[in-house]
Write an enzyme that holds these catalytic residues in place. Structure first.
Site, PDB file in Angstrom:
ATOM      1  N   ASP A  45     -19.449 -27.685 -37.257  1.00  0.00           N
ATOM      2  CA  ASP A  45     -19.771 -26.573 -38.163  1.00  0.00           C
ATOM      3  C   ASP A  45     -18.871 -26.643 -39.387  1.00  0.00           C
ATOM      4  O   ASP A  45     -17.659 -26.861 -39.261  1.00  0.00           O
ATOM      5  CB  ASP A  45     -19.515 -25.229 -37.456  1.00  0.00           C
ATOM      6  CG  ASP A  45     -20.763 -24.681 -36.791  1.00  0.00           C
ATOM      7  OD1 ASP A  45     -21.720 -25.438 -36.602  1.00  0.00           O
ATOM      8  OD2 ASP A  45     -20.758 -23.474 -36.454  1.00  0.00           O
ATOM      9  N   GLU A  57     -27.798 -23.869 -30.091  1.00  0.00           N
ATOM     10  CA  GLU A  57     -26.686 -23.737 -29.136  1.00  0.00           C
ATOM     11  C   GLU A  57     -27.226 -23.448 -27.719  1.00  0.00           C
ATOM     12  O   GLU A  57     -26.685 -23.929 -26.724  1.00  0.00           O
ATOM     13  CB  GLU A  57     -25.757 -22.612 -29.591  1.00  0.00           C
ATOM     14  CG  GLU A  57     -24.524 -22.452 -28.735  1.00  0.00           C
ATOM     15  CD  GLU A  57     -23.561 -21.426 -29.313  1.00  0.00           C
ATOM     16  OE1 GLU A  57     -22.707 -21.808 -30.127  1.00  0.00           O
ATOM     17  OE2 GLU A  57     -23.690 -20.230 -28.961  1.00  0.00           O
TER      18      GLU A  57
HETATM   19  C1  UD2 Z   1     -22.925 -20.134 -33.774  1.00  0.00           C
HETATM   20  C2  UD2 Z   1     -22.382 -21.511 -33.467  1.00  0.00           C
HETATM   21  C3  UD2 Z   1     -23.078 -22.508 -34.371  1.00  0.00           C
HETATM   22  C4  UD2 Z   1     -24.574 -22.492 -34.123  1.00  0.00           C
HETATM   23  C5  UD2 Z   1     -25.100 -21.078 -34.320  1.00  0.00           C
HETATM   24  C6  UD2 Z   1     -26.535 -20.991 -33.832  1.00  0.00           C
HETATM   25  C7  UD2 Z   1     -20.042 -21.786 -32.713  1.00  0.00           C
HETATM   26  C8  UD2 Z   1     -18.647 -21.383 -32.946  1.00  0.00           C
HETATM   27  N1  UD2 Z   1     -20.934 -21.443 -33.683  1.00  0.00           N
HETATM   28  O1  UD2 Z   1     -22.382 -19.867 -35.078  1.00  0.00           O
HETATM   29  O2  UD2 Z   1     -22.614 -23.813 -34.138  1.00  0.00           O
HETATM   30  O3  UD2 Z   1     -24.853 -22.969 -32.827  1.00  0.00           O
HETATM   31  O4  UD2 Z   1     -24.341 -20.105 -33.590  1.00  0.00           O
HETATM   32  O5  UD2 Z   1     -27.139 -19.848 -34.327  1.00  0.00           O
HETATM   33  O6  UD2 Z   1     -20.321 -22.422 -31.714  1.00  0.00           O
HETATM   34  N2  UD2 Z   1     -25.462 -23.418 -42.125  1.00  0.00           N
HETATM   35  C9  UD2 Z   1     -25.572 -23.732 -43.475  1.00  0.00           C
HETATM   36  N3  UD2 Z   1     -26.095 -22.799 -44.333  1.00  0.00           N
HETATM   37  C10 UD2 Z   1     -26.511 -21.563 -43.909  1.00  0.00           C
HETATM   38  C11 UD2 Z   1     -26.393 -21.242 -42.534  1.00  0.00           C
HETATM   39  C12 UD2 Z   1     -25.850 -22.191 -41.668  1.00  0.00           C
HETATM   40  O7  UD2 Z   1     -25.211 -24.827 -43.907  1.00  0.00           O
HETATM   41  O8  UD2 Z   1     -26.957 -20.763 -44.756  1.00  0.00           O
HETATM   42  C13 UD2 Z   1     -24.924 -24.451 -41.200  1.00  0.00           C
HETATM   43  C14 UD2 Z   1     -23.408 -24.612 -41.330  1.00  0.00           C
HETATM   44  O9  UD2 Z   1     -23.061 -25.950 -41.029  1.00  0.00           O
HETATM   45  C15 UD2 Z   1     -22.883 -23.677 -40.246  1.00  0.00           C
HETATM   46  C16 UD2 Z   1     -23.926 -23.901 -39.157  1.00  0.00           C
HETATM   47  O10 UD2 Z   1     -25.170 -24.079 -39.844  1.00  0.00           O
HETATM   48  O11 UD2 Z   1     -21.584 -24.069 -39.878  1.00  0.00           O
HETATM   49  C17 UD2 Z   1     -24.059 -22.789 -38.121  1.00  0.00           C
HETATM   50  O12 UD2 Z   1     -24.378 -21.563 -38.736  1.00  0.00           O
HETATM   51  P1  UD2 Z   1     -23.416 -20.302 -38.604  1.00  0.00           P
HETATM   52  O13 UD2 Z   1     -22.012 -20.756 -38.697  1.00  0.00           O
HETATM   53  O14 UD2 Z   1     -23.870 -19.265 -39.538  1.00  0.00           O
HETATM   54  O15 UD2 Z   1     -23.716 -19.842 -37.133  1.00  0.00           O
HETATM   55  P2  UD2 Z   1     -22.782 -18.893 -36.217  1.00  0.00           P
HETATM   56  O16 UD2 Z   1     -21.555 -18.499 -36.915  1.00  0.00           O
HETATM   57  O17 UD2 Z   1     -23.625 -17.801 -35.657  1.00  0.00           O
END
Ligand code: UD2
Length: 316
Positions: free
Chosen positions: A173, A265
């Protein structure tokens, strides 16, 4: 089942022998009942191994000098994919700068940055034998779609080039930062990271997908650990199999108009339930800046940075 009977069964059901073995093996896994693992022993100490003998990597379980020397001789390349679409490009600078100080220092690393905004990829001075390739992709106005599409992009990248260019791969991420060493101790055939919010939680609280209609379904009676989608790793060949399988399952869900609770995930957790990781990374390798460091975590190596979801995601 005796040989002849097996052949008769295959002929009748139209299954090939390989198919039969697959079905037998899968149903064996499905029925297998065992005590679900914990992270701690009865004295409250972190366990060193999973019940299938996969090491759980954390501070004190390896000697960095020794393990570096062993891997130095192997001349390996570690591919690293990172997705930064839309406003997430703002995380690239800290991610890359901190990686250059901590991530496989002294080893060959090739970053593949997937982005819809190549002009926003910062210039970061890379160390010796560290390389970066920008991969332009289409924009998306749904964050779920961005997250979901990572499996397919990983699959295609491995198929088209990494199979001949790298030995190991990590998908990480971007909204994260390295605070400590992340090196060859993390390498293995198939590597999963224990999610920082669920390492000391009861299994029934794990946010697996619980609807049987989804391919990511895990019943309440099953599950080992809860793995974070932010870190997926392993040999190029094994991660290819993982990405391909998850992408296929995601496609089936899409066709049935169902989206798993935690997108890819959830599918990753299902995959790891039936294809056990050969190495587990303790939450040192996947922390969250919002969480204070408890006594049992000696060092934080990689952590999710604080972000305001409403400001950075393209949709709520
Ligand atoms: C969780 C997970 C993430 C992913 C997600 C699924 C952990 C700590 N985090 O994080 O890996 O499985 O749930 O929903 O395990 N991204 C972009 N642009 C955007 C949105 C996302 O580039 O507008 C990419 C970016 O690499 C980001 C990743 O997608 O790191 C995951 O998105 P997130 O960080 O918003 O997801 P999160 O925090 O809910």
């Amino acid at each position: 089942m005796k040989g002849n009977l097996k052949l008769l069964f295959c002929a009748l059901t139209g299954l090939s022998l390989t198919g039969f073995v697959y079905v037998a093996f899968t149903s064996h896994w499905m029925k297998l009942l065992y005590n679900r693992p914990n992270m701690f022993d009865s004295q409250g100490n972190f366990l060193h191994m999973s019940p299938w003998l996969a090491p759980i990597v954390r501070e004190g379980t390896f000697n960095p000098t020794l393990i570096d020397a062993i891997y130095k001789k192997k001349n390996i390349t570690i591919a690293t994919t990172v997705f930064a679409l839309g406003k997430y490009t703002q995380f690239l600078k800290d991610f890359l700068e901190s990686a250059e100080l901590n991530y496989f220092v002294g080893f060959c690393v090739h970053y593949y940055v997937f982005t819809d905004l190549p002009e926003n990829v910062p210039e970061v001075k890379l160390g010796e034998d560290h390389h970066l390739t920008v991969m332009k992709v289409a924009s998306s106005n749904r964050w779920q779609e961005i997250s979901l599409s990572r499996m397919e992009r990983l699959e295609k990248l491995i198929e088209s080039r990494l199979i001949n260019e790298a030995d190991y791969i990590f998908s990480l991420d971007v909204d994260s930062k390295f605070y400590g060493r992340w090196g060859v101790e993390s390498l293995g055939r198939l590597v999963g990271a224990i999610h920082p919010w669920y390492y000391n939680t009861h299994h029934e609280w794990f946010p697996y997908e619980r609807r049987p209609e989804s391919q990511a379904y895990i019943p309440y009676s099953k599950g080992d650990y809860y793995y974070g989608g932010a870190v997926i790793g392993g040999s190029v060949k094994d991660v290819y199999q993982l990405a391909k399988t998850c992408r296929e399952q995601l496609d089936i869900d899409k066709g049935n108009q169902i989206e798993a609770a935690w997108q890819e995930e959830s599918h990753l957790n299902k995959y790891f339930l039936y294809n056990k990781p050969s190495k587990l990374l303790s939450p040192e390798y996947l922390w969250d800046d919002r969480k204070s460091k408890p006594y049992e975590i000696k060092i934080i190596r990689f952590s999710q940075v604080y972000k305001n979801y409403y400001k950075i995601r393209p949709n709520p």
